[in-house]
Design a protein around this motif. Structure first.
Motif, mmCIF file in Angstrom:
data_model
loop_
_atom_site.group_PDB
_atom_site.id
_atom_site.type_symbol
_atom_site.label_atom_id
_atom_site.label_comp_id
_atom_site.label_asym_id
_atom_site.label_seq_id
_atom_site.Cartn_x
_atom_site.Cartn_y
_atom_site.Cartn_z
ATOM 1 N N LYS A 207 10.491 1.781 25.930
ATOM 2 C CA LYS A 207 11.764 1.770 26.633
ATOM 3 C C LYS A 207 12.292 0.356 26.804
ATOM 4 O O LYS A 207 13.492 0.113 26.699
ATOM 5 C CB LYS A 207 11.615 2.451 27.994
ATOM 6 N N THR A 210 13.712 -0.802 23.496
ATOM 7 C CA THR A 210 15.017 -0.172 23.264
ATOM 8 C C THR A 210 16.121 -0.883 24.034
ATOM 9 O O THR A 210 17.209 -1.130 23.505
ATOM 10 C CB THR A 210 14.971 1.312 23.669
ATOM 11 N N LEU A 376 23.050 3.985 19.015
ATOM 12 C CA LEU A 376 21.786 3.853 19.739
ATOM 13 C C LEU A 376 21.868 4.485 21.120
ATOM 14 O O LEU A 376 20.940 5.173 21.566
ATOM 15 C CB LEU A 376 21.411 2.373 19.851
ATOM 16 N N THR A 380 19.468 7.685 22.272
ATOM 17 C CA THR A 380 18.337 7.264 23.097
ATOM 18 C C THR A 380 18.266 8.038 24.397
ATOM 19 O O THR A 380 19.270 8.512 24.920
ATOM 20 C CB THR A 380 18.407 5.750 23.412
ATOM 21 N N THR A 382 16.551 6.419 26.861
ATOM 22 C CA THR A 382 16.161 5.314 27.740
ATOM 23 C C THR A 382 17.081 5.217 28.945
ATOM 24 O O THR A 382 16.653 4.977 30.068
ATOM 25 C CB THR A 382 16.199 3.981 26.963
#
Length: 394
Positions: A207, A210, A376, A380, A382
């Motif tokens: 994480k 990212t 992204l 994601t 995250t």
């Protein structure tokens, strides 16, 4: 809490002034690229090294100095970094050689990276726990004001005065800030420093990696384009120096104001803030790239761009907070390094594109970078919408 001070907020203001003077010095060349190119007889892409050299050293200095200083009194560290700022401005002011100017910017990079590595933890020692968020906002406010006025101030002064007058103003400001800090900053002892293994543990987390990729693409995309916005408006759109100074000032003011809107949006959805910011980046940069010779559309798109850049730093900072958890003291200098490295990479790659194609190529590069960020962010997991992380930073 560390050393108590009768007037802790005066010390916080002293740190905020340091943030202001450092950010002003760091981003002045963005508004001076044309004049640096002409004065030192180098290409505009090469002149961009005055931005990249500072950022590269800042990226390295943050984590390295955090480890090196250990528990050293943060007052001593801050004053030492302020002295480096004075030295950097002095060299920039007197030199007639581009190589020496780059050396001065490298010295500045050490000051920038070191300051941000210690400022956040130092201010936390000056005020009670419940006031840390407010103190942080004051210090970051100094940085915000510096970034708002640096480019339009440099552009305006370069249009009416010699290039070195701009660096002279920066040097005088740095001296004044050092004196204020010497008077107002108390001793700031630290119970313990950050260890190398603290960094390593963070870098093993998917994480965290990212988040850093999102930061690299966002900040890099910004400075790949923004570093060359002055020559773009001068050489492609054909805007005169007075109008350019006014447009850059409006950009800075809009960015500053939109930061407050970002806080409101983040309280409802952090991912919404981040995705919305990137979409605005894409719309504005596409407008500038596609309608490069249209003065009205280019200026309007540039102001829309300001909204995105005003919201981006807060969004990224909240993302860092939400990801770091209890490891924020270790993650902060890494993030500072990543941020500064992204500035340098963006400006460097943007300069290469400018030299290989034209100034508009830098605008397209920024567009491409933000397209990657949007992809992204879309895929994601995250980023979450935890409101509590916003409340911890307000």
């Amino acid at each position: 809490m560390g050393n108590k001070n009768r007037n802790p907020w005066l010390a916080i203001v002293a740190l905020a002034l340091g943030a202001f003077s450092i950010s002003l010095a760091e981003f002045l060349p963005v508004g001076l690229l044309y004049e640096i190119s002409r004065s030192f007889d180098v290409s505009e892409g090469t002149a961009g090294i005055t931005v990249t050299s500072t950022s590269i050293l800042a990226a390295l200095a943050g984590p390295i100095l955090t480890l090196a200083i250990g528990r050293l009194d943060r007052r001593v560290v801050v004053l030492g970094l302020s002295l480096l700022l004075i030295v950097s401005n002095a060299f920039s002011m007197i030199t007639t050689h581009f190589f020496v100017l780059v050396i001065a910017r490298i010295i500045l990079g050490i000051s920038v990276g070191g300051f941000w590595a210690v400022a956040m933890t130092a201010q936390a020692q000056l005020v009670p726990q419940e006031k840390i968020a407010k103190a942080t906002s004051v210090v970051l406010g100094g940085f915000g004001i510096g970034t708002v006025i640096s480019v339009p101030l440099a552009s305006f002064m370069a249009a009416h005065f010699d290039l070195r007058i701009v660096f002279t103003v920066g040097c005088m400001l740095a001296i004044a800030v050092f004196i204020i800090q010497f008077i107002l900053l108390p001793r700031i002892p630290m119970d313990q420093g950050v260890r190398g293994k603290d960094f390593l543990e963070l870098m093993k987390t998917r994480k965290v990696i990212t988040v850093f990729f999102i930061a690299i693409l966002t900040v890099g995309g910004q400075f790949a384009a923004y570093t060359y916005i002055t020559p773009f408006f001068q050489n492609v759109t054909g805007i005169g120096p007075d109008l350019l100074s006014a447009v850059l000032l409006v950009y800075g003011l809009v960015s500053f104001i939109s930061n407050f809107a970002a806080g409101f949006i983040a309280g409802r959805s952090l991912k919404g803030l981040l995705v919305g910011t990137v979409v605005i980046f894409l719309i504005s940069l596409l407008g500038i790239s596609l309608f490069e010779d249209n003065v009205v559309i280019s200026i309007v798109a540039f102001i829309i761009w300001a909204i995105a850049w005003g919201m981006a730093p807060l969004g990224l900072q909240l993302l860092v907070y939400s990801t770091a958890g209890n490891a924020i003291e270790a993650m902060s200098p890494i993030y500072v390094g990543i941020y500064q490295l992204s500035v340098s990479l963006g400006a460097l790659i943007g300069g290469l594109v400018v030299d290989m194609t034209n100034v508009t190529g830098a605008m397209w590069l920024g567009t491409f970078s933000f397209a990657l960020v949007l992809i992204l962010l879309t895929i994601t997991t995250t980023v979450n919408n935890n409101r509590s992380l916003v409340s911890r930073t307000e």
